[in-house]
Every structure is written in C-alpha cells, then in structure tokens.
Design a protein around this motif. Sequence first.
Motif, PDB file in Angstrom:
ATOM      1  N   GLN A  15       0.797  -1.221   0.000  1.00  0.00           N
ATOM      2  CA  GLN A  15       0.000   0.000   0.000  1.00  0.00           C
ATOM      3  C   GLN A  15       0.835   1.280   0.000  1.00  0.00           C
ATOM      4  OE1 GLN A  15      -0.935  -2.637   2.233  1.00  0.00           O
ATOM      5  NE2 GLN A  15      -2.214  -3.280   0.529  1.00  0.00           N
ATOM      6  N   LEU A  16       1.997   1.240   0.600  1.00  0.00           N
ATOM      7  CA  LEU A  16       2.859   2.412   0.688  1.00  0.00           C
ATOM      8  C   LEU A  16       4.279   2.047   0.273  1.00  0.00           C
ATOM      9  CD1 LEU A  16       1.830   3.893   4.178  1.00  0.00           C
ATOM     10  CD2 LEU A  16       1.039   4.646   1.934  1.00  0.00           C
ATOM     11  N   ARG A  17       5.005   3.038  -0.196  1.00  0.00           N
ATOM     12  CA  ARG A  17       6.427   2.844  -0.429  1.00  0.00           C
ATOM     13  C   ARG A  17       7.156   4.114   0.003  1.00  0.00           C
ATOM     14  NH1 ARG A  17       4.888   4.164  -5.881  1.00  0.00           N
ATOM     15  NH2 ARG A  17       6.199   5.819  -6.766  1.00  0.00           N
ATOM     16  N   VAL A  18       8.422   3.969   0.323  1.00  0.00           N
ATOM     17  CA  VAL A  18       9.224   5.109   0.746  1.00  0.00           C
ATOM     18  C   VAL A  18      10.445   5.200  -0.151  1.00  0.00           C
ATOM     19  CG1 VAL A  18      10.466   3.776   2.522  1.00  0.00           C
ATOM     20  CG2 VAL A  18      10.332   6.259   2.720  1.00  0.00           C
ATOM     21  N   GLU A  19      10.788   6.424  -0.541  1.00  0.00           N
ATOM     22  CA  GLU A  19      11.885   6.628  -1.480  1.00  0.00           C
ATOM     23  C   GLU A  19      12.392   8.052  -1.351  1.00  0.00           C
ATOM     24  OE1 GLU A  19       9.829   5.847  -5.123  1.00  0.00           O
ATOM     25  OE2 GLU A  19       8.854   7.809  -5.146  1.00  0.00           O
ATOM     26  N   LEU A  20      13.572   8.295  -1.871  1.00  0.00           N
ATOM     27  CA  LEU A  20      14.104   9.645  -1.953  1.00  0.00           C
ATOM     28  C   LEU A  20      13.638  10.316  -3.237  1.00  0.00           C
ATOM     29  CD1 LEU A  20      17.795   9.290  -0.728  1.00  0.00           C
ATOM     30  CD2 LEU A  20      15.951  10.508   0.428  1.00  0.00           C
ATOM     31  N   ALA A  21      13.321  11.595  -3.147  1.00  0.00           N
ATOM     32  CA  ALA A  21      12.980  12.378  -4.338  1.00  0.00           C
ATOM     33  C   ALA A  21      14.177  12.408  -5.280  1.00  0.00           C
ATOM     34  CB  ALA A  21      12.588  13.795  -3.937  1.00  0.00           C
ATOM     35  N   THR A  22      13.905  12.263  -6.557  1.00  0.00           N
ATOM     36  CA  THR A  22      14.966  12.300  -7.564  1.00  0.00           C
ATOM     37  C   THR A  22      14.720  13.339  -8.648  1.00  0.00           C
ATOM     38  OG1 THR A  22      13.879  10.534  -8.830  1.00  0.00           O
ATOM     39  CG2 THR A  22      15.556   9.866  -7.221  1.00  0.00           C
ATOM     40  N   THR A  23      13.554  13.978  -8.646  1.00  0.00           N
ATOM     41  CA  THR A  23      13.218  14.964  -9.681  1.00  0.00           C
ATOM     42  C   THR A  23      12.639  16.217  -9.030  1.00  0.00           C
ATOM     43  OG1 THR A  23      10.915  14.244  -9.980  1.00  0.00           O
ATOM     44  CG2 THR A  23      12.624  13.068 -11.257  1.00  0.00           C
ATOM     45  N   PRO A  24      12.652  17.344  -9.730  1.00  0.00           N
ATOM     46  CA  PRO A  24      11.985  18.548  -9.211  1.00  0.00           C
ATOM     47  C   PRO A  24      10.503  18.321  -8.941  1.00  0.00           C
ATOM     48  CG  PRO A  24      13.444  19.120 -11.024  1.00  0.00           C
ATOM     49  CD  PRO A  24      13.383  17.621 -10.994  1.00  0.00           C
ATOM     50  N   GLN A  25       9.872  17.468  -9.743  1.00  0.00           N
ATOM     51  CA  GLN A  25       8.452  17.172  -9.539  1.00  0.00           C
ATOM     52  C   GLN A  25       8.221  16.451  -8.208  1.00  0.00           C
ATOM     53  OE1 GLN A  25      10.140  16.485 -12.415  1.00  0.00           O
ATOM     54  NE2 GLN A  25       9.273  18.198 -13.612  1.00  0.00           N
ATOM     55  N   ASP A  26       9.144  15.566  -7.842  1.00  0.00           N
ATOM     56  CA  ASP A  26       9.045  14.882  -6.552  1.00  0.00           C
ATOM     57  C   ASP A  26       9.107  15.892  -5.402  1.00  0.00           C
ATOM     58  OD1 ASP A  26       8.973  12.391  -7.776  1.00  0.00           O
ATOM     59  OD2 ASP A  26      11.109  11.998  -7.480  1.00  0.00           O
ATOM     60  N   ILE A  27      10.049  16.816  -5.493  1.00  0.00           N
ATOM     61  CA  ILE A  27      10.213  17.819  -4.434  1.00  0.00           C
ATOM     62  C   ILE A  27       8.993  18.729  -4.368  1.00  0.00           C
ATOM     63  CG2 ILE A  27      11.618  19.765  -3.642  1.00  0.00           C
ATOM     64  CD1 ILE A  27      14.007  18.375  -4.967  1.00  0.00           C
ATOM     65  N   TYR A  28       8.452  19.087  -5.524  1.00  0.00           N
ATOM     66  CA  TYR A  28       7.250  19.929  -5.560  1.00  0.00           C
ATOM     67  C   TYR A  28       6.081  19.215  -4.863  1.00  0.00           C
ATOM     68  CZ  TYR A  28       3.418  22.778  -7.377  1.00  0.00           C
ATOM     69  OH  TYR A  28       2.318  23.582  -7.492  1.00  0.00           O
ATOM     70  N   ALA A  29       5.951  17.895  -5.079  1.00  0.00           N
ATOM     71  CA  ALA A  29       4.880  17.143  -4.427  1.00  0.00           C
ATOM     72  C   ALA A  29       5.047  17.175  -2.915  1.00  0.00           C
ATOM     73  CB  ALA A  29       4.866  15.704  -4.935  1.00  0.00           C
TER      74      ALA A  29
END
Length: 265
Positions: A15-29
């Motif tokens: 149901q969930l996953r955890v990860e590091l942001a890798t794109t500007p879109q990830d950081i914006y989210a």
Amino acid sequence: MKGVQPMTAAIHLPQLRVELATTPQDIYASQRLRYEIFAKEQGAQLESAAEGIDRDHYDDYCHHLLVRRTDTHAVVGSTRILTTPNARKAGSFYSENEFDLRGLFPQLKGNAIEIGRTCIHPDFRNGAGIGMLWLGLAQFIEMHRVDFLFGCASISMNDGGAQASAIMQETRANNLAPAELRVRPLMHLLPTVPATKINMPPLLKAYLKLGAWVAGEPCLDPDFNVADIFILLDVNKLNTRYHRHFVQGSLKRNTASDTGLLRAA
C-alpha cells in the motif's frame, strides 16, 4: 538539487512505499503536502503561501524522503534530511535559526544529519506513515554511516502552551540530554500552567521511544505557532527493541489493508 544523490532503491510495500525524491516534480509534491499540512491545516504563516507550497532556502540542499501510495503514487508523507556537508553549503542547519548549537557540535563525534519539515497526511497518522518514514530513515542512516540524528519536534501552541509545558515537565524527568549535549533556544516560551493530560505528538513520541534525548528547553516558532523541541538521537544507542517493533508494526498495518488508504487514528 545541490549535492544530493538518490537512494539505491526504493522500499516497496503493497500500500505504501518510501523513497528519496529524484526529480523537481518529486520535491514539488513534497512541498505541496507540506503546504496542505502546515498552512491549511495548522495555520502556519509561510512566505511561499501564494505559490501553494511550503518552500525555503534549505530545500535545495536537502534529501527529500517521500512516502507514496502505491495505487495513486500520491505523496502522503514527507521529511527532509540535511547532511553536515550540505549544511555547510547552505550556510547552516535549519535548527540554527531556533537554537544555539555552538556548544553541541564539538560533542558530536561522528557523522550527523538533521531531520525537518516532517508531515503525514491525516489518513496515514495511525502510525503507518511515520513507520514508513522511519524505514527510509533507517536505510539512509545505514547507507551513510550516520552516528547522530537531530532536529525539531513541534508541539502546537493553539492552547497557549499548556501541552508544551506538560510535555516538557515529563521529558525533563525522563528524556533530558546530558548537560554537555544541551542547546539554548533563541526564543523562550513564556511560563504556562501545564495541561492536566498529555497529548504527545506522534513524531515526538516515536523519537523518544527510539531513545532520543530532549536537548534543552523548547523554542517558540511564531510563524508556525508551535513550540519546537530539539531532539537528539545517538544512533549507536538506538532502542533496537522498539525499532523492530516500530518497523514490524508499520509493515503489519500496511499489509492489513486491501485499499491502501489507512484510516487516521
């Protein structure tokens, strides 16, 4: 991002996953979620509010750890990690805007990281969201050989500080750092009658159970209308029994749901 490298792999759950942001879109989210929680839900006064995000100077220097739903990929949890080398590039750690840390740094023999801007969507505040963030943090700590983790855990001041006063009474008795590891707040709280019943914020409760210290008196953050408590965790003295319980509990809660949308506590 300046000086930021992605994790080698994401940790996946049904149901969930955890990860590091890798794109500007990830950081914006992540910044959008922070705005929804801090500004819209909690009433924080943000300089970037007109953009509908929570953004500041430190974002460009941080790793951004994200918890996502696996079905919609929506970000439902977020925290940011500032390493010591990147804090030098940023000019300081974020916590240095609230606490005098000059006496602390010489005492930390090893690699230290700062955790901040942690937030969880209301539907995942039954422990699953924080549990997943800790899964990611634990992996980051292992990968980067981290010895100390520190940052601010916030307590709402909507009650005038009664909860903050009660929580500090308890933590002074049970969780206070040794004198040489304490820091000084730059803006002290006014004395307040403590609440009769403690409602410990989930993030602070989790860190204390993991073995973190409260490293001195809290700092008032008027923009966020919170009392920030400086927490310090010696990773080499981590409460491993609770760590296992915390992580395994998160896994069980996630696999118990068919929809992946966990209810708030």
